[in-house]
Each structure stands twice: as structure tokens, then as C-alpha cells.
Design an enzyme around this catalytic site. Structure first.
Site, mmCIF file in Angstrom:
data_model
loop_
_atom_site.group_PDB
_atom_site.id
_atom_site.type_symbol
_atom_site.label_atom_id
_atom_site.label_comp_id
_atom_site.label_asym_id
_atom_site.label_seq_id
_atom_site.Cartn_x
_atom_site.Cartn_y
_atom_site.Cartn_z
ATOM 1 N N GLU A 1 2.367 -19.497 -1.584
ATOM 2 C CA GLU A 1 2.962 -20.828 -1.444
ATOM 3 C C GLU A 1 2.565 -21.524 -0.149
ATOM 4 O OE1 GLU A 1 4.342 -17.957 -1.080
ATOM 5 O OE2 GLU A 1 6.121 -17.913 0.205
ATOM 6 N N SER B 1 18.040 -43.989 -1.492
ATOM 7 C CA SER B 1 19.103 -44.787 -2.116
ATOM 8 C C SER B 1 18.495 -45.858 -3.018
ATOM 9 C CB SER B 1 20.034 -45.389 -1.065
ATOM 10 O OG SER B 1 19.361 -46.310 -0.254
ATOM 11 N N SER B 2 17.315 -46.368 -2.680
ATOM 12 C CA SER B 2 16.687 -47.396 -3.516
ATOM 13 C C SER B 2 16.286 -46.821 -4.877
ATOM 14 C CB SER B 2 15.437 -47.971 -2.845
ATOM 15 O OG SER B 2 15.750 -48.453 -1.571
ATOM 16 N N SER C 1 20.700 -48.275 1.623
ATOM 17 C CA SER C 1 20.418 -48.237 3.057
ATOM 18 C C SER C 1 19.096 -48.903 3.402
ATOM 19 C CB SER C 1 20.344 -46.779 3.501
ATOM 20 O OG SER C 1 19.169 -46.187 2.956
ATOM 21 N N HIS D 1 1.553 -14.676 0.910
ATOM 22 C CA HIS D 1 2.343 -15.865 0.531
ATOM 23 C C HIS D 1 1.463 -16.924 -0.148
ATOM 24 C CE1 HIS D 1 6.211 -14.905 2.424
ATOM 25 N NE2 HIS D 1 5.463 -14.183 3.257
ATOM 26 N N CYS E 1 5.989 -11.161 -1.324
ATOM 27 C CA CYS E 1 6.322 -10.501 -0.055
ATOM 28 C C CYS E 1 7.523 -9.553 -0.228
ATOM 29 C CB CYS E 1 6.551 -11.559 1.019
ATOM 30 S SG CYS E 1 6.584 -10.840 2.648
#
Ligand code: XMP
Length: 508
Positions: A168, A225-226, A220, A166, A78
């Protein structure tokens, strides 16, 4: 590591380019057009993104093409396409007709490496105000639509390609094929960037970086976070200590259940009951931003208190992911704050810890794939997102323990019913909201005057936009019945049918 650089001109679709390229197992990074990083041997190609600007605007992004054009493969999308034409003295002007939405490729040069497998008559997605009227001399057309003759071009003698549509965007039928052709056949990437290779290289890097140092990380219960904890655990084992804070605003039984599964995963985790710290700062607070700020601050205080009990910690682990990283260095600058998000593990100044963020290169869906590779249980992997401030932002008005109990029960009925009916994984996020009003009802022969709850379930990809889920009426009826029959103090259930925008997912 083979890398594609995406230079961002501010298009709303830039992140999609990155995700599509990564789907081809090729690693890529987004950088602002005016902060081009050093072009090392790892860089195999450049993508120039779209932009809200016209090439003729005085503030239009002015990318220094001399750094890479003609030396490395380039794909302009584009604005990227129009910009290269403009810079070579071709003609780019405001288009006379709207070039927005679906279009069809009426001609495709099938010999062009970029377009291998892209079918004539297939659909592409256009979204631009400018158009290329005339290509410079050494540019050749590679595809056209009815309205846009210069829909795509190649520069002769260079591996420079561009399209005005586009690829994408999901609506470009062969968009993924086109991007894959670019990275594999033109840039010669080998597609070896997989969750497995990511885990191996990240664990090795972490080992080198951290050596015998100690790390503390806030868990959390969420995916990010895990997964960050599991990567660190694999690299440094017991030198990682995790802290999981019960703020008293979690779902029913969540603290106990999640703590147990963390322990089963071998993580060295300290569970902290800090309910009272949170309840006391929240007492009487009704204003949403005040609640969020109070919870954020209390979390940091509690985390600090616990982390300070640990000896010789040098690093703070965080589950920061790529969208947060891009946001903070975006060409557009950080977006306007609609809600101040608090995430686990904010860095208090005086702790003077260094940050280690093993997921900072990954999108959310990639974090899930890496989690799967690491053997994270489906239960944790497929969890709906849950906000840091928890039920506090789903109880409108002030927070009391009684209200939390009621909402936990309602939420539990809703979520377990979604699971029983195999709807949980089809919904992106669901939860219940306790409204600050009462309504009249009748139970048996008696008048009731009790609380109202709302149920919310949304479909989304990344939480930025969302639509409400069209859950079956029978299902909603069953859930509503269960709630009213089983949760004392609730006599009315509503279903939220607002999409985001203009509503948000959480009510506060
Ligand atoms: P909104 O309400 O802004 O939410 O449409 C978008 C997504 O973000 C989650 N959310 C949060 N997550 N800390 C978090 O970690 C927060 O303070 C926070 N606030 C909202 C929300 O649940 C949804 O998934």
C-alpha cells in the site's frame, strides 16, 4: 455492493490500503480487528493490516481468523502475514537485521495470481521488527528479498495470501498491481465502484431514507459541505435548506462570492451575517484554544438561531468524511487533541435532529471526484482547505476588525498571485499570518514602525503531515513587494519554512 473488509491492527498505513483498493474502483471498509462486522454475501475478501505490535507481545491484536479464513480470500500484510504464520505454529521472531525501508524482490513466483505483473528486482517497502523464520507445512513461498526469504506466501488449498512488505506504500513499485490482483483476480470484484455509481446509489439511498422530510445543512464554502449539499439537493431538492454563516473571519469577499455561486448551483441557501456575534466574543481573547472554543460555540448558537426559524426540520446534514469516521472507532482510540477543530454543523443537544452524512464513506480525494461528477465548479473543487475558525487563528494575539482587514488584503494578494502564476493548484494550502509584533523599516526618507506578516504555503496529501513549498524566489519577491507597497501598516514579509511535524500548518 461488492465489499472488501480491511481489519485494522493499528498500522499507520491502514488508510493507505483502503485508498489503493478504492483506486481500483472497488469499495472497501476499515474495521477494528476486534469488531469484525457480519460477513454478508457482499463481502468478497479480507485484508489483515500491519500493526505496531509484535505477534509475541501479550497485547498483540488477536483476530478471530475462524470467521473468514479458508472461506473467503484473505491477504495478510506485514503483521497480518506474521500473525497467520504464528497461529499455524510457524516461527516468527525478532529479526536479527533491520527490515525497514527499501528492498528488492530477488525471486517472484510469476504463476501466483497475486503477483501477476509484479516484476523480479522491483522495489518493495519493508517496515517490521519481527520476521517469519519458518513457514508452517502447507504454506508456500511466493516471493523473497535478499534479507527476507519468506517475503510472501500462499496457503495451499486456500485463497489465503500474505506479504511481509507494504504494497500500500508508494515506495512498493508494483504495490498497486498486487492489491488490484487481489481484489480483481482473487476476490473477483468487478471494479464498478466509480464516482458515477456512488452518486447514483447515494442519491437513491437518500431518497428512500429522507422521503419528504426536511433537512438543514451548514455550508462553509469548502469542498466537503458543498458536495454533501449537492448530493442532498439532488435527492430532495428544495426540502434541503442550507445555512452559510459569515463569521467575519473569512477571506476577502469570500462570503459574497461563495454565496453567489451556491445560489447559481440551485441551492436553497440562507446567508447569515453574524460578524458582530463573533467579534464580540473574540474581543480581547488571545489564547489559541480559547479563540477556537469561543468560535465553535458561537457558530452553534448562530446556526441554532437560524435553524430554529425553519419549520418541521427533522435532519441535520453534515459533510463528515471517512477519516473522521475511522478516527472515532479506531483501534488506537481517538488521537490526542492538538487543536480542537471546529467544523461546520456541530449538533446541539436540544435540536434533537437526526444526522445525515452522505460522505461518511469517502476520502477527501474521492469527495473531489464525486464533486466533479456532480458538476461542482473547479473554483470550489480546487479550493485550498480553510479552517473553520478562519483568520482568527492566523492573527496571533487579540482580534480586531482593523487586523482582519489588513490580513484579508495580504492574503488576497498572496492567493491571487498564486493563481496568476499558475501555482495555486500546485500548492495544497496557502495563507498569510499576522504577527503580534512590529518592526522598524524605512519608506522614502521616513522611519516606519509597522506590522510583520508571514506567508505559509505547504504541500501535503491529507494535512496530517506537510512540507513547506519551495516557491520560486522571484515569485516571493514579487508578492512581498506588492504587499508592502499596497497594504498600509505592513512593512515586513517573512516566509514560513517549517514542516509539519514538528510545526503545524496553522500557527494557532
Ligand atoms: P494543523 O494546523 O493542525 O492543520 O496542521 C491541519 C489542517 O486542518 C485545518 N484546520 C482546521 N480545519 N477546523 C477546520 O475545519 C479547524 O478548527 C481547523 N484547524 C486547522 C488546517 O487549515 C489544515 O488544513
Amino acid at each position: 455492493m461488492q465489499t472488501i473488509l480491511i481489519l485494522d491492527h493499528g498500522s499507520q498505513y491502514t488508510q493507505l490500503i483502503a485508498r489503493k483498493i478504492r483506486e481500483a474502483n472497488v469499495y472497501c471498509e476499515i474495521h477494528p480487528y476486534n469488531k469484525i462486522p457480519q460477513i454478508t454475501d457482499d463481502v468478497k475478501g479480507i485484508v489483515l493490516s500491519g500493526s505496531p505490535f509484535s505477534v509475541t507481545d501479550s497485547q498483540a491484536p488477536d483476530t478471530d481468523l475462524s470467521v473468514f479464513k479458508g472461506k473467503l480470500p484473505v491477504l495478510g500484510i506485514c503483521y497480518g502475514a506474521q500473525y497467520m504464520v504464528h497461529k499455524s505454529n510457524g516461527k516468527v521472531e525478532k529479526s536479527a537485521i533491520r527490515e525497514y525501508g527499501r528492498a528488492r524482490l530477488v525471486s517472484v513466483n510469476e504463476d501466483c495470481k497475486l503477483l501477476k505483473g509484479v516484476k523480479k528486482d522491483s522495489q518493495v517497502w519493508m517496515s517490521h521488527g519481527d520476521t517469519i523464520l519458518q513457514l508452517p507445512e502447507n504454506f508456500e513461498i511466493i516471493c523473497s528479498t535478499n534479507d527476507v526469504e519468506n517475503a510472501g506466501y500462499k496457503i495451499k488449498g486456500e485463497e489465503t495470501y500474505a506479504v511481509q512488505f507494504h504494497p500500500e506504500v508508494h515506495h512498493s513499485e508494483f504495490g498497486s498491481t498486487l492489491l488490484k490482483n487481489f481484489v480483481m483476480d482473487i476476490c473477483h470484484c468487478d471494479g464498478s465502484w466509480t464516482p458515477k455509481s456512488f452518486v447514483e446509489s447515494t442519491v437513491n439511498d437518500l431518497k428512500k431514507k429522507l422521503q419528504n422530510d426536511k433537512v438543514v445543512l451548514g455550508l462553509s464554502g469548502g469542498v466537503d459541505s458543498s458536495v454533501a449539499a449537492m448530493l442532498l439537493h439532488r435527492a430532495i431538492g428544495q426540502n434541503l435548506t442550507c445555512i452559510f454563516v459569515d463569521n467575519g473571519l473569512l477571506r476577502k469577499n469570500e462570503f459574497e462570492d461563495v454565496l453567489e455561486s451556491y445560489k447559481n448551483m440551485g441551492l436553497n441557501v440562507i446567508g447569515v451575517n453574524a460578524k458582530n456575534d463573533f467579534y464580540s466574543v473574540l474581543a480581547g481573547v488571545t489564547e489559541p484554544e480559547k479563540k477556537r472554543k469561543a468560535i465553535g460555540k458561537t457558530f452553534i448558537d448562530v446556526f441554532d438561531r437560524e435553524a430554529n426559524k425553519l419549520k418541521d426540520v427533522k435532519w441535520l446534514g453534515q459533510g463528515t468524511i471517512y477519516p473522521d469516521v475511522i478516527e472515532s472507532s479506531s483501534v488506537k482510540g481517538p488521537s490526542q487533541t492538538i487543536k480542537s477543530h471546529h467544523n461546520v454543523g456541530g449538533l446541539p443537544d436540544y435540536m434533537k435532529l437526526q444526522l445525515v452524512e452522505p460522505l461518511r464513506l469517502l476520502f477527501k480525494d474521492e469527495v473531489r471526484r464525486v464533486g466533479k461528477e456532480l458538476g461542482l465548479k473547479d473554483e470550489l473543487l480546487q479550493r485550498h482547505p480553510f479552517p473553520g475558525p478562519g483568520l482568527a487563528i492566523r492573527i496571533l494575539g487579540d482580534i480586531t476588525e482593523e487586523k482582519i482587514k489588513i490580513l484579508q488584503e495580504v492574503d488576497h494578494i498572496f492567493i491571487s498571485s498564486l493563481k496568476e502564476h499558475n501555482l495555486y493548484n500546485k500548492v495544497w494550502q496557502a495563507g498569510a499570518i499576522l504577527l503580534p509584533i512590529q518592526s522598524v523599516g524605512v519608506m522614502g526618507d521616513e522611519r516606519t514602525y509597522e506590522r510583520v506578516v508571514a506567508l505559509r504555503a505547504v504541500e501535503s496529501v491529507d494535512g496530517m503531515t506537510a512540507d513547506w513549498c519551495h516557491l520560486p524566489y522571484e515569485f516571493l519577491a514579487e508578492v512581498s513587494n506588492k504587499i508592502i507597497n499596497q497594504v498600509k501598516g505592513v512593512n515586513r514579509v517573512c516566509y514560513d519554512i517549517s514542516s509539519k511535524p514538528p510545526a503545524t500548518i496553522e500557527w494557532e
